[in-house]
Scaffold this motif. Structure first.
Motif, short mmCIF file in Angstrom:
data_model
loop_
_atom_site.label_atom_id
_atom_site.label_comp_id
_atom_site.label_asym_id
_atom_site.label_seq_id
_atom_site.Cartn_x
_atom_site.Cartn_y
_atom_site.Cartn_z
N GLU A 1 0.83 -1.22 0.00
CA GLU A 1 0.00 0.00 0.00
C GLU A 1 0.87 1.27 0.00
OE1 GLU A 1 -3.19 0.17 -0.30
OE2 GLU A 1 -4.01 -1.77 0.29
N PRO A 2 1.76 1.41 -0.97
CA PRO A 2 2.73 2.51 -0.93
C PRO A 2 2.14 3.91 -1.11
CG PRO A 2 2.86 1.40 -3.03
CD PRO A 2 1.95 0.57 -2.17
N THR A 3 0.91 4.01 -1.62
CA THR A 3 0.32 5.34 -1.83
C THR A 3 -0.89 5.59 -0.93
OG1 THR A 3 -1.14 4.57 -3.62
CG2 THR A 3 1.06 5.32 -4.25
N ALA A 4 -1.14 4.70 0.02
CA ALA A 4 -2.37 4.77 0.83
C ALA A 4 -2.48 6.05 1.64
CB ALA A 4 -2.46 3.56 1.75
N GLU A 5 -1.36 6.58 2.12
CA GLU A 5 -1.39 7.76 2.99
C GLU A 5 -1.13 9.06 2.22
OE1 GLU A 5 -2.33 7.51 6.16
OE2 GLU A 5 -2.56 5.35 5.81
N VAL A 34 6.26 -6.01 -7.06
CA VAL A 34 4.94 -6.50 -6.66
C VAL A 34 4.45 -5.58 -5.56
CG1 VAL A 34 3.58 -8.42 -5.76
CG2 VAL A 34 5.58 -8.88 -7.19
N MET A 35 3.24 -5.04 -5.73
CA MET A 35 2.71 -4.16 -4.70
C MET A 35 1.24 -4.44 -4.46
SD MET A 35 2.31 -0.44 -6.54
CE MET A 35 3.93 -0.44 -7.27
N THR A 36 0.82 -4.16 -3.23
CA THR A 36 -0.59 -4.22 -2.89
C THR A 36 -1.13 -2.80 -2.95
OG1 THR A 36 -0.30 -3.85 -0.52
CG2 THR A 36 -0.13 -6.13 -1.32
N THR A 37 -2.36 -2.63 -3.42
CA THR A 37 -2.92 -1.29 -3.50
C THR A 37 -4.42 -1.33 -3.75
OG1 THR A 37 -2.65 0.88 -4.54
CG2 THR A 37 -2.61 -1.01 -6.00
N HIS A 38 -5.07 -0.23 -3.37
CA HIS A 38 -6.46 0.03 -3.73
C HIS A 38 -6.51 1.20 -4.72
CE1 HIS A 38 -8.20 -2.55 -0.59
NE2 HIS A 38 -7.30 -2.07 0.23
N ASP A 39 -5.35 1.74 -5.06
CA ASP A 39 -5.24 2.97 -5.83
C ASP A 39 -5.39 2.70 -7.33
OD1 ASP A 39 -4.50 5.34 -7.06
OD2 ASP A 39 -2.86 5.75 -5.68
N PRO A 40 -6.46 3.21 -7.96
CA PRO A 40 -6.65 3.00 -9.40
C PRO A 40 -5.50 3.56 -10.24
CG PRO A 40 -8.65 3.85 -8.41
CD PRO A 40 -7.57 3.98 -7.38
N GLY A 41 -4.86 4.64 -9.75
CA GLY A 41 -3.74 5.23 -10.48
C GLY A 41 -2.57 4.28 -10.60
N VAL A 42 -2.31 3.50 -9.54
CA VAL A 42 -1.23 2.52 -9.57
C VAL A 42 -1.59 1.40 -10.54
CG1 VAL A 42 0.11 0.87 -8.23
CG2 VAL A 42 -0.51 3.08 -7.23
#
Length: 224
Positions: free
Chosen positions: A170-174, A199-207
């Motif tokens: 979640e590198p962009t979560a905050e 490999v990353m986990t995210t909810h960010d559509p931009g990523v």
């Protein structure tokens, strides 16, 4: 295209008996060389657990995890630590920067842990901070930097030792949407120019827009 990492029928269960919780339920996936792969899914779907297994931070209950052809789950703690330090980079949602160290010192500290020769530290630190656009903030400590700058510093620390595999939780979560977009583009640039896989986990559509592949986890499984 060669595979950097792979999981075969991986299950991970926490607890025992009636209290047992199965976080992963037979995951098969491959991470190719030069690939930006995103894991998405609801909280509790198994994303972070899978990331930890790929990085050798945890062992599967059932199944196998491979890194560069070696089954890392069967290696000793010492050997897995050596592989992580020399061949992997980690970026956490909380940044994980040492508060009393400057940006440059945080990056250098990562190089020390990785066993990079001291003669290379200064140039590697300069290159990493320049790549993420933090050269002018090299002597600032975390509390003197914005959230986006702290995240870029964490990225610089993770890539300074030129890892084969970069794992980001979640590198962009905050971060705000604008800064998050900048960071996602930076990850794309790392793959395209840095000869690494991410490999990353995210909810960010931009990523997700800059990813080569997006895997969705649900109830411990990758949805087809």
């Amino acid at each position: 295209m060669s595979f950097i990492a792979e999981t075969k029928n991986v299950e991970r269960t926490f607890g025992r008996g009636a209290a047992a919780v199965r976080a992963l339920a037979g995951v098969k996936m491959r991470v190719e060389a030069g690939q930006l792969l995103v894991l998405k899914g609801r909280s509790g779907s198994g994303k972070t657990t899978l990331l930890n297994l790929l990085g050798g931070l945890d062992r599967p209950t059932v199944g196998s995890v491979y890194f560069q052809g070696r089954e890392i789950g069967q290696l000793s703690d010492h050997e897995r630590t050596r592989i992580r330090r020399k061949n992997m980079g980690f970026i956490f949602q909380s940044f994980g920067l040492l508060p009393l160290m400057s940006a440059a010192e945080n990056v250098e500290f990562g190089l020390r842990l990785s066993g990079v020769p001291a003669a290379e530290w200064r140039e590697r630190v300069r290159e990493a901070l320049d790549f993420v656009g933090l050269s002018k903030r090299a002597h600032h400590r975390p509390f003197e930097m914005s959230g986006g700058e702290q995240q870029r510093c964490a990225i610089a620390r993770a890539v300074a030792n030129r890892p084969t595999l970069l794992l980001a939780d979640e590198p962009t979560a905050e971060l705000d949407s604008k800064t998050g977009l900048q960071i996602s583009r930076l990850f794309r640039q790392l793959v395209d120019e840095g000869a690494m896989s991410i490999v990353m986990t995210t909810h960010d559509p931009g990523v997700m827009e800059v990813a080569d592949d997006v895997y969705e986890l649900e109830d411990g499984l990758i949805k087809e």
